[in-house]
Design a protein around this motif. Sequence first.
Motif, short mmCIF file in Angstrom:
data_model
loop_
_atom_site.label_atom_id
_atom_site.label_comp_id
_atom_site.label_asym_id
_atom_site.label_seq_id
_atom_site.Cartn_x
_atom_site.Cartn_y
_atom_site.Cartn_z
N VAL A 84 18.05 -6.97 -17.27
CA VAL A 84 17.97 -6.11 -18.44
C VAL A 84 17.45 -6.99 -19.57
O VAL A 84 18.11 -7.93 -19.99
CB VAL A 84 19.36 -5.53 -18.79
N PHE A 88 14.25 -3.36 -24.21
CA PHE A 88 14.32 -2.49 -23.05
C PHE A 88 12.94 -2.07 -22.61
O PHE A 88 12.00 -2.03 -23.38
CB PHE A 88 15.17 -1.26 -23.34
N LEU A 90 12.13 0.92 -21.03
CA LEU A 90 12.21 2.31 -20.57
C LEU A 90 11.04 3.11 -21.14
O LEU A 90 10.50 2.78 -22.17
CB LEU A 90 13.53 2.92 -21.06
N ASN A 99 13.42 7.89 -15.47
CA ASN A 99 13.31 6.45 -15.65
C ASN A 99 13.98 5.68 -14.52
O ASN A 99 13.49 4.65 -14.08
CB ASN A 99 13.95 6.03 -16.98
N GLN A 146 21.00 3.35 -23.70
CA GLN A 146 19.74 2.89 -23.08
C GLN A 146 19.99 1.64 -22.25
O GLN A 146 19.44 1.46 -21.16
CB GLN A 146 18.69 2.59 -24.15
N GLN A 147 20.84 0.79 -22.78
CA GLN A 147 21.16 -0.42 -22.04
C GLN A 147 21.89 -0.09 -20.73
O GLN A 147 21.60 -0.68 -19.69
CB GLN A 147 22.05 -1.29 -22.92
N GLU A 150 19.44 0.92 -18.22
CA GLU A 150 18.78 -0.25 -17.61
C GLU A 150 19.66 -0.87 -16.53
O GLU A 150 19.18 -1.27 -15.46
CB GLU A 150 18.46 -1.31 -18.67
N LYS A 153 19.68 1.44 -13.58
CA LYS A 153 18.38 1.36 -12.91
C LYS A 153 18.35 0.13 -11.98
O LYS A 153 17.92 0.23 -10.82
CB LYS A 153 17.32 1.22 -14.02
#
Length: 503
Positions: A84, A88, A90, A99, A146-147, A150, A153
Amino acid sequence: MEEILRMSNISKQFGEVFANKNVNLDIRKGEVHTLLGENGAGKSTLMNILIGLYQPSGGEIYLRGKKVSIDSPRTAVKLGIGMVHQHFMLVEAMTVFDNIILGVTHDKSFFINRDKLKKEILELSEKYGLDIELDKEITEISVGAQQRVEILKALYRGAELLVLDEPTAALTDIEVQGLFQIIHKLKEENKSVIFISHKMREVLEVSDRVTILRAGEAVCTLNRDETTGTELANLMIGREMTPSIYEKKDGAEESVLELKDVDYHKNNKHNGLNHVSLCVKKGEIVGIAGVDGNGQSQLAQVATGVLAPEDGSVILKSKKVTKFSPKAFIDAKVANIPEDRNKMGLVGNMSVEENLVLKATEDDRFSKGKGFFLKKKAIHEYALKLQKKNDIRCSSVMQEARNLSGGNQQKIILARELDENPDLMVAVHPTRGLDIGATGYVHDCMIEARDAGCGILLISADFDEILKLSDRIIVMFEGQVMGEYSGKNPPIEEISLAMAGKE
Ligand SMILES: Nc1ncnc2c1ncn2[C@@H]1O[C@H](COP(=O)(O)OP(=O)(O)O)[C@@H](O)[C@H]1O
Ligand SMILES: [Mg+2]
């Protein structure tokens, strides 16, 4: 504990600079291993090598005991390494779900079974307590969320080793606690986490082991339980004091800038100012020491009229400032070496010449009718004079500024800002990214300006630079002034502890 990763003798050179030099790092299964180091110590570079973004100039990487060659981020993912990044990666206009599945085709079929995948991802998300809304667009969710996307993901791609590069820099306190719970969960699932930070409190809270990087080299690895914040801070800063080549001075009685109890977003530890009081006197350099992102940017912006404080007062040359605007500050003879020379200091697609007179186009010397008719010849002659005086290396002053080297760009800014004999100069990371020669030149210019009576507020994440130039040193941490020290024989240890947030 079993070893999952060993980086052995890793070096990486960028031109003359060794970003990593013979670095050894071993990571065990199920541990949180912190890379601790100042800005520029080489943490991100080492991790970018691990995930295949950079190729090392030397050294080897072993995963689960086997030598591997990580030639691309794709290979790293296949090997179970996820990262990460600080910024970011994304796709903002897509949903969280899209994503996460981007580039992964579990199904061989052309039509992916979205519902099935969603269910899988939600289960994974719940397992790690990630609290994610799959159908939202990235722009609709918070930075903390958002983190987590990540992280999810990376986990979805099968990461066994997760690199978090300064994950707390953009988070609020509550979000940091949430992240630590996630890290804890990862550990429970026997994943390994490489955590990057320079914030002592966090490091002490979350790590099992800590490897300290300094100037591209791994200094040592310590068990969290066998060390202290003081020891870590000393190892991180750890330098012998090299005597400054410049004479340290006491400023005049007269202040050029005074801040009294200045607040700006004071509850925001990384981008705020909390009751900041300080002064810069005529003829002295006041260095603000501190790790980046502790309010320095906001301090610089208040001192150059870009931001108006929410509370408290700013006194510029004995007059209380009532109007905060860059123009008002320029008119009051405040010079600025901005943080980002390309965005704020120069107009890249304008010529060297135009950049040199950028602030003075309404000046009678260079125009008639307040900028209406430019006196081309006068501008050209002035530019040539400054170019010569400051040894700005360019093929012609008509050349576009963006094509010059960083050092020469900075010389343009210095030439322009100092030619007006400013009363106050606010210099932010004035030598970041410059080579030794250009750095020396910038330092000499600042000392010369000081000796001519200019008061200088120097903000720099480079502790050596602060020690070298400052007549007085002020430490900032989480938006607050932690302490003030003389620049003559500065107590390095005390200062480095203050920088790490210890009183
Ligand atoms: N792509 C690059 N090109 C040139 N120099 C770089 C590059 N990336 C990093 N560096 C230099 O390498 C050193 C280490 O940087 P970095 O790994 O980003 O440090 P950290 O993450 O610890 O702050 C710094 O001196 C930096 O300027
Ligand atoms: Mg970094």
